[in-house]
Design a protein around this motif. Sequence first.
Motif, mmCIF file in Angstrom:
data_model
loop_
_atom_site.group_PDB
_atom_site.id
_atom_site.type_symbol
_atom_site.label_atom_id
_atom_site.label_comp_id
_atom_site.label_asym_id
_atom_site.label_seq_id
_atom_site.Cartn_x
_atom_site.Cartn_y
_atom_site.Cartn_z
ATOM 1 N N ALA A 165 0.829 -1.206 0.000
ATOM 2 C CA ALA A 165 0.000 0.000 0.000
ATOM 3 C C ALA A 165 0.864 1.257 0.000
ATOM 4 C CB ALA A 165 -0.929 -0.009 1.205
ATOM 5 N N ARG A 166 1.953 1.231 0.753
ATOM 6 C CA ARG A 166 2.843 2.390 0.790
ATOM 7 C C ARG A 166 3.546 2.594 -0.550
ATOM 8 N NH1 ARG A 166 4.879 1.105 6.934
ATOM 9 N NH2 ARG A 166 3.788 2.833 7.985
ATOM 10 N N PHE A 225 -0.812 1.206 -8.701
ATOM 11 C CA PHE A 225 -0.574 -0.193 -8.359
ATOM 12 C C PHE A 225 0.242 -0.869 -9.458
ATOM 13 C CE2 PHE A 225 -2.128 -4.601 -8.893
ATOM 14 C CZ PHE A 225 -1.715 -5.148 -7.684
ATOM 15 N N LEU A 226 -0.126 -0.653 -10.704
ATOM 16 C CA LEU A 226 0.609 -1.271 -11.816
ATOM 17 C C LEU A 226 2.047 -0.765 -11.878
ATOM 18 C CD1 LEU A 226 -2.160 -1.237 -14.581
ATOM 19 C CD2 LEU A 226 -1.463 -3.149 -13.124
ATOM 20 N N CYS A 231 4.673 -3.824 -13.263
ATOM 21 C CA CYS A 231 3.964 -4.411 -14.394
ATOM 22 C C CYS A 231 4.018 -3.512 -15.621
ATOM 23 C CB CYS A 231 2.518 -4.685 -13.986
ATOM 24 S SG CYS A 231 1.511 -5.448 -15.254
ATOM 25 N N VAL A 232 3.886 -2.202 -15.415
ATOM 26 C CA VAL A 232 3.934 -1.250 -16.528
ATOM 27 C C VAL A 232 4.997 -0.199 -16.241
ATOM 28 C CG1 VAL A 232 1.481 -1.589 -17.042
ATOM 29 C CG2 VAL A 232 2.187 0.329 -15.608
ATOM 30 N N ASP A 233 5.438 0.461 -17.294
ATOM 31 C CA ASP A 233 6.359 1.583 -17.168
ATOM 32 C C ASP A 233 5.582 2.889 -17.249
ATOM 33 O OD1 ASP A 233 8.649 -0.040 -16.975
ATOM 34 O OD2 ASP A 233 8.764 -0.224 -19.156
ATOM 35 N N ARG A 234 6.112 3.918 -16.611
ATOM 36 C CA ARG A 234 5.398 5.188 -16.506
ATOM 37 C C ARG A 234 4.971 5.765 -17.866
ATOM 38 N NH1 ARG A 234 4.534 9.180 -12.554
ATOM 39 N NH2 ARG A 234 5.454 7.726 -11.053
#
Length: 322
Positions: A165-166, A225-226, A231-234
């Motif tokens: 969560a943090r 979260f992703l 899982c994903v890049d910005r």
Amino acid sequence: MSTASTSRTAWPVELQAPDIEPYRAGNTGVPFFWTFVAGQPGPHVMVTAVVHGNELCGALVLDRLLKAGLRPARGRLTLGFCNVSAYLAFDPAYPTLSRFVDEDFNRLWDKPKLNGSRSSVELARARAIQPLIDTVDLLLDIHSMQNPTEPLVLAGACQKGLDLARRVGCPATVVVDAGHAAGARMRDYGFFQDPGDPRASLLVECGQHWERGSEAVALETTLRFLLATGCVDRPAVAHWLGPEPGPQRVVQVTQPVTVRTGDFAFVEPFVGMETIPRAGTVIAHDGDAAVTTPYDDCILIMPSRRLAVGQTAVRLGRVVDG
């Protein structure tokens, strides 16, 4: 269908439920669940919506991500619509009636119920989804709330949930909680609540069920979260992201208040996150018994309007971290 209420809601329905029929086939063997695999290794990350059929914000977010063709940069990404039978029964004129069909999908996630012989619409769906859940490393389950309460992320009782969560960084309030007496939520399933297992889960409550702002909270939390899971890049999601989140506070649930009689009533129309300054303050009556706050500055977390015997009426907590 749920008969928790037969009256129209006090809150306006500002969201429109998206058409999820195009996603029925899925590609996982489970209808309405889609998995995409990257060329680079990484965790299996899952985002789920409509565990309750009248909670629309998660469906809107998954619809947006699927239409946009979002794909993972590493690992595996699964997007899934859970209690579809209840969702397809949603009627904006009577939006409280489609929370579930037979029983609460989010109280079924312990092995005795999943492996038992009892049947219901929700149990059948949970049993179909369970093999997918067994492969997940990191789960975000998107929800909304009965009352117009500030958004919360429920991190469970393990340190790994709080740490996740943090890393996500939003919403601003993290609730550390052990669940409900009436049954285990999907985010509490098996290994997610094993402190020795690295797999972790979060449940986000994005605001009142049908308020427009709940969709924005659901989207922002999902994107962060992703990013937090790798899982994903910005660059893939930057056009959707809002401002960087501020500091979070952590609220520890110390105890639930479980309804024990058919005559439970709060003394005020609490909506959630009220801080009760003095220990011993009466907040409800359950039959002849007064329900009081156990300590000063007690926070009321998600008081319910579904006050059936055995259900959680409210959870009590206090701030443990700024």
